[in-house]
Design an enzyme around this catalytic site. Structure first.
Site, PDB file in Angstrom:
ATOM      1  N   GLN A 196       0.838  -1.190   0.000  1.00 22.60           N
ATOM      2  CA  GLN A 196       0.000   0.000   0.000  1.00 22.60           C
ATOM      3  C   GLN A 196       0.879   1.248   0.000  1.00 22.60           C
ATOM      4  O   GLN A 196       1.710   1.408   0.895  1.00 22.60           O
ATOM      5  CB  GLN A 196      -0.867  -0.029   1.273  1.00 22.60           C
ATOM      6  CG  GLN A 196      -1.754   1.176   1.466  1.00 22.60           C
ATOM      7  CD  GLN A 196      -2.054   1.398   2.947  1.00 22.60           C
ATOM      8  OE1 GLN A 196      -1.197   1.728   3.749  1.00 22.60           O
ATOM      9  NE2 GLN A 196      -3.301   1.205   3.324  1.00 22.60           N
ATOM     10  N   GLY A 197       0.723   2.118  -0.983  1.00 25.56           N
ATOM     11  CA  GLY A 197       1.502   3.352  -1.043  1.00 25.56           C
ATOM     12  C   GLY A 197       0.662   4.556  -0.649  1.00 25.56           C
ATOM     13  O   GLY A 197       0.105   5.232  -1.514  1.00 25.56           O
ATOM     14  N   TYR A 198       0.532   4.779   0.630  1.00 23.97           N
ATOM     15  CA  TYR A 198      -0.262   5.920   1.114  1.00 23.97           C
ATOM     16  C   TYR A 198       0.646   6.969   1.753  1.00 23.97           C
ATOM     17  O   TYR A 198       0.869   8.033   1.214  1.00 23.97           O
ATOM     18  CB  TYR A 198      -1.295   5.470   2.166  1.00 23.97           C
ATOM     19  CG  TYR A 198      -2.564   4.824   1.615  1.00 23.97           C
ATOM     20  CD1 TYR A 198      -2.672   4.417   0.293  1.00 23.97           C
ATOM     21  CD2 TYR A 198      -3.656   4.618   2.459  1.00 23.97           C
ATOM     22  CE1 TYR A 198      -3.845   3.818  -0.178  1.00 23.97           C
ATOM     23  CE2 TYR A 198      -4.823   4.026   1.992  1.00 23.97           C
ATOM     24  CZ  TYR A 198      -4.914   3.625   0.679  1.00 23.97           C
ATOM     25  OH  TYR A 198      -6.060   3.032   0.232  1.00 23.97           O
ATOM     26  N   SER A 199       1.177   6.651   2.963  1.00 20.96           N
ATOM     27  CA  SER A 199       1.947   7.642   3.726  1.00 20.96           C
ATOM     28  C   SER A 199       3.188   8.089   2.967  1.00 20.96           C
ATOM     29  O   SER A 199       3.776   7.325   2.200  1.00 20.96           O
ATOM     30  CB  SER A 199       2.391   7.046   5.060  1.00 20.96           C
ATOM     31  OG  SER A 199       1.281   6.742   5.851  1.00 20.96           O
ATOM     32  N   GLU A 246      -9.096  -0.897   7.482  1.00 20.13           N
ATOM     33  CA  GLU A 246      -7.857  -1.033   8.249  1.00 20.13           C
ATOM     34  C   GLU A 246      -8.111  -0.747   9.729  1.00 20.13           C
ATOM     35  O   GLU A 246      -7.657  -1.473  10.595  1.00 20.13           O
ATOM     36  CB  GLU A 246      -6.784  -0.081   7.718  1.00 20.13           C
ATOM     37  CG  GLU A 246      -5.470  -0.254   8.459  1.00 20.13           C
ATOM     38  CD  GLU A 246      -4.345   0.620   7.918  1.00 20.13           C
ATOM     39  OE1 GLU A 246      -3.308   0.059   7.552  1.00 20.13           O
ATOM     40  OE2 GLU A 246      -4.503   1.850   7.871  1.00 20.13           O
ATOM     41  N   SER A 262       4.654  -1.738   4.178  1.00 23.75           N
ATOM     42  CA  SER A 262       4.984  -3.120   4.538  1.00 23.75           C
ATOM     43  C   SER A 262       4.891  -3.995   3.294  1.00 23.75           C
ATOM     44  O   SER A 262       4.179  -3.654   2.347  1.00 23.75           O
ATOM     45  CB  SER A 262       4.074  -3.639   5.658  1.00 23.75           C
ATOM     46  OG  SER A 262       2.803  -3.083   5.578  1.00 23.75           O
TER      47      SER A 262
END
Lengths: 344, 397
Positions: free
Chosen positions: B126-129, B244, B161
């Protein structure tokens, strides 16, 4: 599966809160706290009309035959309005005297002298001898105006005596809305006896936890409302994260306590073996959560919280007294450990 | 109030229990390490076939095709926990991307991604932050510039992660720098093998790299990877963030840890006495038990609200905050109860519970911060639960 209040339970609580909003408004509470007999009688009459005394009394004995979850909802509402009431004593009498329904019906008004079940001071305690009780009990509940006393002996039994046989003297606590008494018996004749077992103490503690739940909820509601009005630095203080986080922390502590009380009451109602453990844990949980909320809600009110003007201290003191009634949180936790076989 | 289940559900529980007992010899063991391990994938497929994983995902996309049933989902989770048979695969692809695709993906995207993801053949990250966009996620700056039927991506992500193992990434990028910050974001998927992507492990306080940093330099990806529509990525992401937060703070997982702590305190002895015989430690244990029971009851209340299709209100908003804090406190008591031996870490000979209490004490602190910090959770409880006013916006300098 349904873990929620029924429609009837919500209605019970709503209508009782309606009664209390009038007879136990803050103005009335102030009068009750200084011993205004009109105010005290008015509240008593309103709660009698509501049928609180017979809530847990079986229908066969002329009562409403409701359960412990209902009783918790009633006690929570009383705590929310810091209303003094004989309900706690009546409810515990109904629990202890399930085998003596004849004593519960009619006009009987119970007081409760049971502090020594949990903590016996030097010189205190009621001894049973040849069907008669002799001695003293501290911090008896609802002893004034009672027709009968449910009194604990020093060996884990509880007994009914005629309240007329008791000498009572007030014991002033921080909470001026509720009266506590020093009770002396001298050979008072026992009318009926029962065992104060794990379940009895668990129910006593659970009802006190429910009372704190209501009082703490009221304090959160007042803090949130105050924070939405009070302005400083050109903004309502509720828009500052420092204040918001205090309110969020109070809500986050309180809400699981509500679910735990429901669960414990239901478990006791259906005879689940874990009921007494849950009830003791609920007492300890609400004692800690209540203490935190009493302090924090007062701080949200700033200096006003400390004054008599907003009257917040009635709730603060209610929670403070409840924390010690039927045992401190440490004692309730130790009982929970014992019940689970964790104490050697 | 009614806590027992209807006979239909008790029968379902018996079925689940029987399936697990009958097949447990096929389950992966501690020998079966790593992603895409053949035994793990075979186990996952078996679980799907029996409706114990991917239960509500349509058959057409490789799922079991069952009706959504909160109680059945709960029973399945309870039976895995009770039997200690390894449960279904987890991961951000399964828990976050798949629900998003089902809701907002195109038919082609659903066909391409859902089956391999739920079967464990396709790993996602997951590429969010970003370094400059943590709690304020919508401030993200990784840019995606249109170039024909492609975007060219530049920027970096953090706290990613499984980035090393992932085949694919679902990612938030800024496609319209002129729009308001929530309105210029696009949710896009692309392969991690695309040229220009660099993954650097991020070692944390536990001593391992549970997360990574990911750097994008002129990464050219097809526009067909966009989920839903360009510049609508914020709405798409919000749908998955709720998934989440629901996962963090699960009260049944907390109860399992609490029971491990009870076992530790009953079995470990100091000066010839079990730890539980120490009244100070026992009091702390009971204090935690009260909170564990309270959060479990709170969970029952949330389940009931969901069954009725109602919002759970404050009861729902506090789960992440309270649950993560409680996990951390359980680890703290375990370490205190162990005393001097509680400080051991990665020491084979004297370690208790594989050193996991120290590991959890550190890792759980990460979870108090991750997935929306405790402070952000308190803002949410205050604003959505108690209707308190939002912080006023600062005037632009």
């Amino acid at each position: 599966m349904e873990f929620a209040l029924s429609e009837d339970q919500r209605m019970l609580q709503d209508s009782l809160k309606g009664v209390l909003a009038g007879a136990a408004s803050l103005d009335q509470v102030r009068k009750i706290a200084v011993g205004d007999s009109d105010a005290i009688r008015m509240l008593e009459a309103a709660l009698d009309d509501f049928g609180l005394a017979s809530l847990l009394v079986p229908e066969a004995a002329g009562g409403l035959g409701l359960g412990l979850l209902d009783a918790c909802l009633v006690q929570e509402s009383l705590g929310y309005h810091v209303a003094p009431s004989r309900f706690l004593a009546s409810a515990l009498a109904a629990v202890a005297l399930a085998g003596h329904p004849g004593l519960l019906g009619g006009e009987a008004k119970f007081g409760l002298a049971a502090t020594e079940l949990v903590s016996r001071r030097d010189g205190a305690g009621l001894a049973l001898k040849a069907g008669k009780l002799t001695g003293t009990s501290l911090l008896a509940i609802s002893a004034a105006g009672a027709t009968h006393l449910l009194a604990a002996d020093t060996k884990g039994g509880v007994h009914v005596v005629d309240a007329g046989a008791a000498q009572i003297a007030p014991m002033q606590t921080i909470d001026r809305t509720r009266m506590f008494h020093h009770v002396t018996l001298d050979g008072a004749k026992v009318l009926a006896s029962a065992k104060a077992d794990d379940r009895f103490l668990a129910i006593a503690r659970l009802l006190v936890a429910a009372d704190t739940l209501g009082a703490a909820q009221a304090m959160i509601d007042k803090a949130v409302a105050y924070a939405a009005e009070r302005q400083q630095f050109g903004r309502v203080i509720g828009s500052f994260q420092a204040v918001k986080h205090m309110c969020a922390e109070m809500a986050a502590k309180l809400e699981p306590g509500r679910a735990l009380i429901w669960h414990a009451a239901h478990a006791l109602d259906i005879g689940d073996a874990e009921g007494p453990v849950m009830a003791n844990l609920a007492k300890a949980y609400m004692a800690e959560a209540g203490t935190f909320i009493a302090r924090t809600a007062t701080e949200v009110h700033g200096g006003m919280g400390f004054t008599d003007l907003v009257g917040l201290h009635y709730w603060f003191k209610r929670i403070g007294v409840n924390r010690q009634l039927f045992g401190s949180p440490e004692q309730a936790r130790e009982t929970a450990a014992q019940l689970q076989g964790l104490v050697a | 109030m009614k806590l027992d289940l209807d006979p239909e559900y008790e029968a379902f529980r018996a079925d689940v229990s029987e399936t697990l007992t009958k097949n447990r010899h096929l389950a992966p063991t501690s020998e079966d390490k790593g992603y895409k391990n053949a035994r793990r994938i075979a186990w996952q497929k078996l679980l799907i076939e029996h409706g114990l994983a991917a239960r509500t995902i349509p058959k057409a996309y490789g799922g079991y095709g069952g009706e959504a049933d909160i109680l059945k989902a709960r029973i399945i989770a309870e039976e895995f926990a009770r039997s200690r048979v390894p449960g279904p695969m987890q991961g951000q692809g399964i828990s976050m991307l798949v629900p998003t695709l089902l809701e907002l993906g195109t038919e082609a995207q659903k066909q391409a991604y859902i089956r391999p993801t739920i079967e464990g053949e396709m790993i996602w990250c997951q590429g969010y932050s970003e370094p400059g966009a943590g709690s304020d996620l919508a401030a993200l700056r990784t840019s995606a510039v249109e170039d024909g039927d492609h975007y060219v991506i530049n920027g970096s992500k953090i706290w990613t992660s499984t980035a090393k193992q992932a085949d694919m990434i679902f990612c938030l990028v800024r496609t319209d720098p002129a729009a308001k910050k929530h309105e210029g974001i696009t949710y896009i998927t692309f392969p991690m093998s695309t040229p220009g992507i660099e993954v650097r492990p991020l070692v944390d306080m536990t001593g391992s790299a549970n997360f990574n940093e990911v750097f994008f330099t002129n990464v050219r990806v097809p526009k067909s990877g966009v989920i839903y529509q360009p510049n609508k990525g914020w709405q798409v992401a919000n749908a998955t963030l709720t998934h989440e937060r629901g996962m963090l703070g699960d009260p049944n997982a907390t109860k399992a840890r609490f029971l491990e702590l009870v076992t530790l305190m009953k079995t470990e002895s100091v000066n010839g006495q079990p730890l539980i015989a120490n009244p100070l430690l026992r009091d702390r244990l009971m204090r935690l038990q009260a909170e564990v029971y309270a959060m479990q009851a709170n969970g029952l209340r949330i389940t009931t609200s969901r069954l009725k299709g109602e919002q759970a209100g404050i009861a729902g908003l506090i789960v992440k905050l309270n649950g993560c804090d409680l996990n951390h406190e359980i680890a703290r008591l375990a370490i205190d109860a162990l005393g001097e031996l509680g400080i051991l870490y990665e020491d084979g000979d004297h370690l208790r519970a594989d050193g996991s209490w120290q590991w959890r004490y550190m890792y759980d602190l990460g979870l108090i911060i991750g997935g929306g910090t405790a402070q952000i959770q308190k803002n949410i409880i205050a604003e959505r639960g108690l209707n308190m006013p939002r912080e006023p916006k600062l005037a632009k300098a």
